[in-house]
Write a protein that holds these residues in place. Structure first.
Motif, mmCIF file in Angstrom:
data_model
loop_
_atom_site.group_PDB
_atom_site.id
_atom_site.type_symbol
_atom_site.label_atom_id
_atom_site.label_comp_id
_atom_site.label_asym_id
_atom_site.label_seq_id
_atom_site.Cartn_x
_atom_site.Cartn_y
_atom_site.Cartn_z
ATOM 1 N N UNK A 44 12.841 7.204 12.524
ATOM 2 C CA UNK A 44 13.420 6.902 13.831
ATOM 3 C C UNK A 44 13.325 5.404 14.113
ATOM 4 N N UNK A 45 14.303 4.851 14.809
ATOM 5 C CA UNK A 45 14.292 3.407 15.103
ATOM 6 C C UNK A 45 13.014 2.939 15.775
ATOM 7 N N UNK A 46 12.443 3.771 16.660
ATOM 8 C CA UNK A 46 11.229 3.336 17.360
ATOM 9 C C UNK A 46 10.039 3.244 16.405
ATOM 10 N N UNK A 47 10.047 4.029 15.326
ATOM 11 C CA UNK A 47 8.978 3.929 14.326
ATOM 12 C C UNK A 47 9.080 2.613 13.578
ATOM 13 N N UNK A 48 10.294 2.270 13.150
ATOM 14 C CA UNK A 48 10.489 1.036 12.397
ATOM 15 C C UNK A 48 10.277 -0.193 13.271
ATOM 16 N N UNK A 49 10.520 -0.044 14.565
ATOM 17 C CA UNK A 49 10.362 -1.178 15.478
ATOM 18 C C UNK A 49 8.913 -1.405 15.890
ATOM 19 N N UNK A 50 8.025 -0.455 15.584
ATOM 20 C CA UNK A 50 6.613 -0.581 15.950
ATOM 21 C C UNK A 50 6.005 -1.744 15.182
ATOM 22 N N UNK A 51 5.479 -2.772 15.858
ATOM 23 C CA UNK A 51 4.924 -3.931 15.143
ATOM 24 C C UNK A 51 3.712 -3.590 14.281
ATOM 25 N N UNK A 52 3.078 -2.436 14.535
ATOM 26 C CA UNK A 52 1.895 -2.063 13.761
ATOM 27 C C UNK A 52 2.216 -1.242 12.519
ATOM 28 N N UNK A 53 3.486 -0.910 12.297
ATOM 29 C CA UNK A 53 3.826 0.000 11.211
ATOM 30 C C UNK A 53 3.457 -0.572 9.847
ATOM 31 N N UNK A 54 3.426 -1.900 9.719
ATOM 32 C CA UNK A 54 3.103 -2.525 8.442
ATOM 33 C C UNK A 54 1.670 -3.031 8.367
ATOM 34 N N UNK A 55 0.890 -2.902 9.420
ATOM 35 C CA UNK A 55 -0.436 -3.505 9.449
ATOM 36 C C UNK A 55 -1.517 -2.472 9.137
ATOM 37 N N UNK A 56 -2.768 -2.947 9.105
ATOM 38 C CA UNK A 56 -3.866 -2.119 8.650
ATOM 39 C C UNK A 56 -4.178 -0.951 9.559
ATOM 40 N N UNK A 57 -5.065 -0.047 9.106
ATOM 41 C CA UNK A 57 -5.668 -0.005 7.776
ATOM 42 C C UNK A 57 -4.635 0.215 6.669
ATOM 43 N N UNK A 58 -4.986 -0.211 5.464
ATOM 44 C CA UNK A 58 -4.008 -0.156 4.390
ATOM 45 C C UNK A 58 -3.850 1.247 3.826
ATOM 46 N N UNK A 59 -4.792 2.154 4.107
ATOM 47 C CA UNK A 59 -4.721 3.513 3.565
ATOM 48 C C UNK A 59 -5.339 4.486 4.546
ATOM 49 N N UNK A 60 -4.620 5.582 4.831
ATOM 50 C CA UNK A 60 -5.156 6.574 5.760
ATOM 51 C C UNK A 60 -5.037 8.007 5.243
ATOM 52 N N UNK A 61 -4.593 8.192 3.993
ATOM 53 C CA UNK A 61 -4.561 9.528 3.405
ATOM 54 C C UNK A 61 -4.851 9.411 1.910
ATOM 55 N N UNK A 62 -5.562 10.420 1.381
ATOM 56 C CA UNK A 62 -5.932 10.404 -0.026
ATOM 57 C C UNK A 62 -5.943 11.830 -0.570
ATOM 58 N N UNK A 63 -5.924 11.928 -1.917
ATOM 59 C CA UNK A 63 -5.925 13.213 -2.608
ATOM 60 C C UNK A 63 -6.884 13.133 -3.798
ATOM 61 N N UNK A 64 -7.639 14.202 -4.018
ATOM 62 C CA UNK A 64 -8.498 14.320 -5.195
ATOM 63 C C UNK A 64 -8.047 15.462 -6.102
ATOM 64 N N UNK A 65 -6.884 16.030 -5.849
ATOM 65 C CA UNK A 65 -6.452 17.247 -6.540
ATOM 66 C C UNK A 65 -6.277 17.061 -8.045
ATOM 67 N N UNK A 66 -6.011 15.825 -8.495
ATOM 68 C CA UNK A 66 -5.853 15.576 -9.930
ATOM 69 C C UNK A 66 -7.011 14.756 -10.483
ATOM 70 N N UNK A 67 -8.119 14.703 -9.774
ATOM 71 C CA UNK A 67 -9.255 13.922 -10.256
ATOM 72 C C UNK A 67 -9.663 14.407 -11.640
ATOM 73 N N UNK A 68 -9.772 15.707 -11.793
ATOM 74 C CA UNK A 68 -9.907 16.339 -13.106
ATOM 75 C C UNK A 68 -8.722 17.268 -13.270
#
Length: 413
Positions: free
Chosen positions: A345-369
């Motif tokens: 949505x345009x309002x998402x892309x216009x959010x000035x924080x969309x590109x800023x930190x934190x750099x990671x907020x989701x992770x997966x361990x499903x293929x760790x082994x």
């Protein structure tokens, strides 16, 4: 390894921080340590060195820390910091040696923690005995500790660093991270969460050493910068300068000297190190530091390099290298990035924080082994925002994640 070269930070004084941490800190040596025998000398001010110094000082020991780099000014980003580091000699495509290799890490007070994104994953049970799946050539690699035994220590450090998030039951004792609740997922992470769950994966908030809210005198994250390529401007990120070294800088048992390069360890008898020969990069003079014990915390590469440089009558192959294994069997972390875009949505892309930190907020361990991966060992998958403004995607929502694991054995001896 020892033939590292590159520009000196002294050639760019604007990169150095105009203020010292406190009365215990100065650039270069004076005469105050000339005849002193320290309880402990800690070599390196990164993650390991800072934690060791904190523990030792608070046990009442007199501790000297020496760091090759300097404290960086707040405006210095990762690209500039790397230009101030010595670079590794490398072979080009024709097999010729050049001095255009990459720095092993940034060389500055706090080491790589100043620019890391705060990701603070715990090791998994497999990491303590990888020989169960990986051919180690007959070398014993099993740790003498288990995850359950280390869990209380994880708790202590997670609390000090302000770690937020992580899996709901990380570690064999089922304990959550010491700090709660996780950072809100980014717009891209919400898409990755949904996609992962649709595939039967178990996504979780990336554990981050970044305060979500103000805590113990440190600010909360207000998403003002790109986390990985810039030092945290608010102090929300738990780099070791803010968390460990700054509080020590007024302690009477602690002395911090930046701009001091460890050259070699000296021995007066077998099995014991008596002194450190070092170079004062401010005065250009060599100095000798004497201590009853030395902690080598120069990162995996430079610690091995220092030991191998330290050839004495008692250690002709280098201090600590009686086995011939120093500098061998080191592993390289391989990180591969996958990215794509989706409409938003345009309002998402216009959010000035969309590109800023934190750099990671989701992770997966499903293929760790994963038996479908070579050797059966996969790795981590986690959101990884771009950290350089010119490469940002601005007309769509970029989904970018990292697949990270340890790969081939290297010999740096």
């Amino acid at each position: 390894m020892e033939h590292l070269r590159g520009p000196s930070p002294l050639a760019n004084p604007g990169a150095r921080h105009p203020e010292l941490l406190g009365p215990a800190h100065r650039d270069g040596f004076g005469d105050e340590a000339a005849d002193r025998v320290w309880d402990v000398c800690v070599i390196g001010s990164g993650a390991s060195g800072a934690v060791a110094a904190d523990r030792l000082v608070r046990q009442g020991l007199d501790v000297l820390m020496v760091e090759e780099g300097f404290r960086l000014a707040g405006h210095v980003d990762l690209d500039e910091a790397e230009t101030l580091c010595r670079q590794a000699v490398a072979r080009d495509d024709e097999g010729n040696w050049t001095d255009e290799g990459w720095p092993w890490t940034t060389s500055n007070l706090g080491g790589g923690t100043v620019f890391y994104g705060g990701a603070s994953f715990r090791y998994q049970p497999f990491d303590f005995d990888p020989g169960s799946l990986i051919d180690t050539g007959g070398t014993e690699v099993r740790w003498p500790y288990t995850l359950a035994e280390l869990a209380p220590y994880y708790e202590v450090l997670e609390r000090r660093l302000g770690v937020c998030g992580g899996p709901p039951a990380e570690g064999s004792n089922g304990a959550r991270h010491s700090r709660g609740p996780a950072h809100e997922p980014s717009a891209a992470a919400r898409v990755l969460y949904s996609a992962g769950e649709s595939l039967g994966y178990r996504p979780f908030p990336t554990p981050l050493a970044i305060n979500r809210d103000p805590y113990e005198g440190r600010a909360g994250c207000d998403r003002v910068s790109l986390c990985v390529s810039h030092a945290c401007p608010t102090g929300a990120k738990g780099d070791v300068v803010a968390v460990f070294l700054a509080p020590l800088a007024a302690h009477p048992n602690f002395m911090l000297r930046t701009g001091v390069r460890a050259v070699r360890l000296e021995q007066n008898r077998a099995g014991e190190v008596s002194a450190l020969r070092c170079l004062d990069r401010v005065s250009g003079q060599t100095r000798e530091v004497r201590a009853r014990a030395f902690v080598l915390a120069c990162n995996a590469i430079q610690t091995a390099a220092l030991l191998l440089r330290s050839r004495t009558a008692y250690s002709p192959s280098g201090v600590g290298n009686h086995s011939g294994l120093v500098g061998r069997g080191l592993c390289v972390k391989l990180s591969e990035y996958v990215s794509g875009v989706v409409q938003a949505a345009p309002e998402v892309l216009a959010d000035p924080d969309v590109h800023k930190g934190p750099f990671s907020t989701v992770a997966f361990l499903d293929h760790y082994l994963d038996e479908d991966c070579p050797t059966g060992v996969g790795g981590l998958i986690y959101e990884s925002k771009r950290d350089r403004a010119p490469k940002l995607v601005r007309d769509a929502l970029e989904l970018r994640h990292t697949y990270s694991h340890f790969t081939s054995e290297c010999d740096f001896s």
